[in-house]
Write a protein that holds these residues in place. Sequence first.
Motif, PDB file in Angstrom:
ATOM      1  N   ASP A  12       0.838  -1.193   0.000  1.00  0.00           N
ATOM      2  CA  ASP A  12       0.000   0.000   0.000  1.00  0.00           C
ATOM      3  C   ASP A  12       0.871   1.240   0.000  1.00  0.00           C
ATOM      4  N   VAL A  13       0.888   1.935  -1.127  1.00  0.00           N
ATOM      5  CA  VAL A  13       1.660   3.164  -1.259  1.00  0.00           C
ATOM      6  C   VAL A  13       0.900   4.278  -0.557  1.00  0.00           C
ATOM      7  N   PRO A  14       1.568   5.117   0.240  1.00  0.00           N
ATOM      8  CA  PRO A  14       0.867   6.205   0.917  1.00  0.00           C
ATOM      9  C   PRO A  14       0.265   7.180  -0.096  1.00  0.00           C
ATOM     10  N   ASN A  15      -0.898   7.690   0.240  1.00  0.00           N
ATOM     11  CA  ASN A  15      -1.626   8.598  -0.638  1.00  0.00           C
ATOM     12  C   ASN A  15      -1.934   9.898   0.086  1.00  0.00           C
ATOM     13  N   ASP A  16      -2.047  10.959  -0.700  1.00  0.00           N
ATOM     14  CA  ASP A  16      -2.461  12.262  -0.186  1.00  0.00           C
ATOM     15  C   ASP A  16      -3.855  12.566  -0.708  1.00  0.00           C
ATOM     16  N   VAL A  17      -4.651  13.218   0.115  1.00  0.00           N
ATOM     17  CA  VAL A  17      -5.956  13.713  -0.315  1.00  0.00           C
ATOM     18  C   VAL A  17      -5.771  15.191  -0.608  1.00  0.00           C
ATOM     19  N   VAL A  18      -6.010  15.579  -1.863  1.00  0.00           N
ATOM     20  CA  VAL A  18      -5.776  16.947  -2.303  1.00  0.00           C
ATOM     21  C   VAL A  18      -7.116  17.605  -2.637  1.00  0.00           C
ATOM     22  N   LEU A  19      -7.368  18.736  -2.005  1.00  0.00           N
ATOM     23  CA  LEU A  19      -8.537  19.554  -2.320  1.00  0.00           C
ATOM     24  C   LEU A  19      -8.135  20.487  -3.454  1.00  0.00           C
ATOM     25  N   ILE A  20      -8.764  20.321  -4.605  1.00  0.00           N
ATOM     26  CA  ILE A  20      -8.412  21.120  -5.771  1.00  0.00           C
ATOM     27  C   ILE A  20      -9.181  22.436  -5.772  1.00  0.00           C
ATOM     28  N   ALA A  21     -10.491  22.373  -5.530  1.00  0.00           N
ATOM     29  CA  ALA A  21     -11.328  23.579  -5.492  1.00  0.00           C
ATOM     30  C   ALA A  21     -12.504  23.316  -4.562  1.00  0.00           C
ATOM     31  N   PRO A  22     -12.930  24.324  -3.782  1.00  0.00           N
ATOM     32  CA  PRO A  22     -14.015  24.107  -2.830  1.00  0.00           C
ATOM     33  C   PRO A  22     -15.401  24.064  -3.454  1.00  0.00           C
ATOM     34  N   GLY A  23     -15.549  24.541  -4.676  1.00  0.00           N
ATOM     35  CA  GLY A  23     -16.849  24.518  -5.309  1.00  0.00           C
ATOM     36  C   GLY A  23     -17.737  25.649  -4.815  1.00  0.00           C
ATOM     37  N   ALA A  24     -19.047  25.485  -4.982  1.00  0.00           N
ATOM     38  CA  ALA A  24     -20.009  26.546  -4.662  1.00  0.00           C
ATOM     39  C   ALA A  24     -20.357  26.618  -3.179  1.00  0.00           C
ATOM     40  N   ARG A  25     -20.007  25.588  -2.400  1.00  0.00           N
ATOM     41  CA  ARG A  25     -20.366  25.556  -0.977  1.00  0.00           C
ATOM     42  C   ARG A  25     -19.119  25.384  -0.109  1.00  0.00           C
ATOM     43  N   PRO A  26     -18.288  26.417  -0.005  1.00  0.00           N
ATOM     44  CA  PRO A  26     -17.033  26.256   0.744  1.00  0.00           C
ATOM     45  C   PRO A  26     -17.225  25.988   2.234  1.00  0.00           C
ATOM     46  N   LEU A  27     -18.298  26.483   2.822  1.00  0.00           N
ATOM     47  CA  LEU A  27     -18.510  26.223   4.245  1.00  0.00           C
ATOM     48  C   LEU A  27     -18.854  24.752   4.489  1.00  0.00           C
ATOM     49  N   ASP A  28     -19.634  24.149   3.590  1.00  0.00           N
ATOM     50  CA  ASP A  28     -19.923  22.714   3.705  1.00  0.00           C
ATOM     51  C   ASP A  28     -18.639  21.898   3.569  1.00  0.00           C
ATOM     52  N   VAL A  29     -17.785  22.312   2.646  1.00  0.00           N
ATOM     53  CA  VAL A  29     -16.509  21.624   2.452  1.00  0.00           C
ATOM     54  C   VAL A  29     -15.633  21.798   3.695  1.00  0.00           C
ATOM     55  N   ALA A  30     -15.638  22.990   4.282  1.00  0.00           N
ATOM     56  CA  ALA A  30     -14.858  23.238   5.502  1.00  0.00           C
ATOM     57  C   ALA A  30     -15.328  22.342   6.647  1.00  0.00           C
ATOM     58  N   GLN A  31     -16.623  22.092   6.718  1.00  0.00           N
ATOM     59  CA  GLN A  31     -17.133  21.199   7.768  1.00  0.00           C
ATOM     60  C   GLN A  31     -16.656  19.766   7.556  1.00  0.00           C
ATOM     61  N   VAL A  32     -16.589  19.339   6.301  1.00  0.00           N
ATOM     62  CA  VAL A  32     -16.066  18.000   6.005  1.00  0.00           C
ATOM     63  C   VAL A  32     -14.577  17.944   6.339  1.00  0.00           C
ATOM     64  N   VAL A  33     -13.833  18.975   5.973  1.00  0.00           N
ATOM     65  CA  VAL A  33     -12.399  19.033   6.300  1.00  0.00           C
ATOM     66  C   VAL A  33     -12.213  18.972   7.814  1.00  0.00           C
ATOM     67  N   ARG A  34     -13.075  19.647   8.534  1.00  0.00           N
ATOM     68  CA  ARG A  34     -13.006  19.627  10.000  1.00  0.00           C
ATOM     69  C   ARG A  34     -13.186  18.208  10.538  1.00  0.00           C
ATOM     70  N   ARG A  35     -14.170  17.491  10.000  1.00  0.00           N
ATOM     71  CA  ARG A  35     -14.405  16.101  10.442  1.00  0.00           C
ATOM     72  C   ARG A  35     -13.223  15.204  10.096  1.00  0.00           C
ATOM     73  N   LEU A  36     -12.630  15.417   8.921  1.00  0.00           N
ATOM     74  CA  LEU A  36     -11.531  14.555   8.473  1.00  0.00           C
ATOM     75  C   LEU A  36     -10.233  14.811   9.221  1.00  0.00           C
ATOM     76  N   THR A  37      -9.967  16.078   9.539  1.00  0.00           N
ATOM     77  CA  THR A  37      -8.661  16.441  10.095  1.00  0.00           C
ATOM     78  C   THR A  37      -8.667  16.687  11.596  1.00  0.00           C
ATOM     79  N   GLY A  38      -9.824  17.037  12.154  1.00  0.00           N
ATOM     80  CA  GLY A  38      -9.882  17.380  13.567  1.00  0.00           C
ATOM     81  C   GLY A  38      -9.498  18.826  13.835  1.00  0.00           C
ATOM     82  N   LEU A  39      -9.316  19.612  12.774  1.00  0.00           N
ATOM     83  CA  LEU A  39      -9.000  21.032  12.939  1.00  0.00           C
ATOM     84  C   LEU A  39     -10.246  21.790  13.380  1.00  0.00           C
ATOM     85  N   SER A  40     -10.054  23.009  13.863  1.00  0.00           N
ATOM     86  CA  SER A  40     -11.197  23.858  14.193  1.00  0.00           C
ATOM     87  C   SER A  40     -11.890  24.268  12.893  1.00  0.00           C
ATOM     88  N   LEU A  41     -13.120  24.726  13.000  1.00  0.00           N
ATOM     89  CA  LEU A  41     -13.855  25.156  11.817  1.00  0.00           C
ATOM     90  C   LEU A  41     -13.152  26.330  11.144  1.00  0.00           C
TER      91      LEU A  41
END
Length: 93
Positions: A12-41
């Motif tokens: 299993d080769v290590p992989n990176d998850v790359v966000l290319i563009a947030p799209g039309a709903r950046p706050l929804d994407v930020a909430q998903v990033v928060r769940r994935l990373t554990g960072l603050s909103l």
Amino acid sequence: MAVEYFTLVCDDVPNDVVLIAPGARPLDVAQVVRRLTGLSLWRSKVLVDQAPAVILNGMPEETAEIAVTALRDAGAQAEVRQQPESDSPGPVA
């Protein structure tokens, strides 16, 4: 004492998850990033605003694919990128 070199072969080769563009709903994407990373909103929103950005680093392929699916469901453009292999292995003592 001689220095020995080994090349490790991993299934299993290590992989990176790359966000290319947030799209039309950046706050929804930020909430998903928060769940994935554990960072603050707030920090997640800053990361989303800095796209393209690496969201997760060194993940197994299955986990990375799940994260990309979650980001895409939120409206973002994201992809899985394999980490490049190092050209020269380090010495083993």
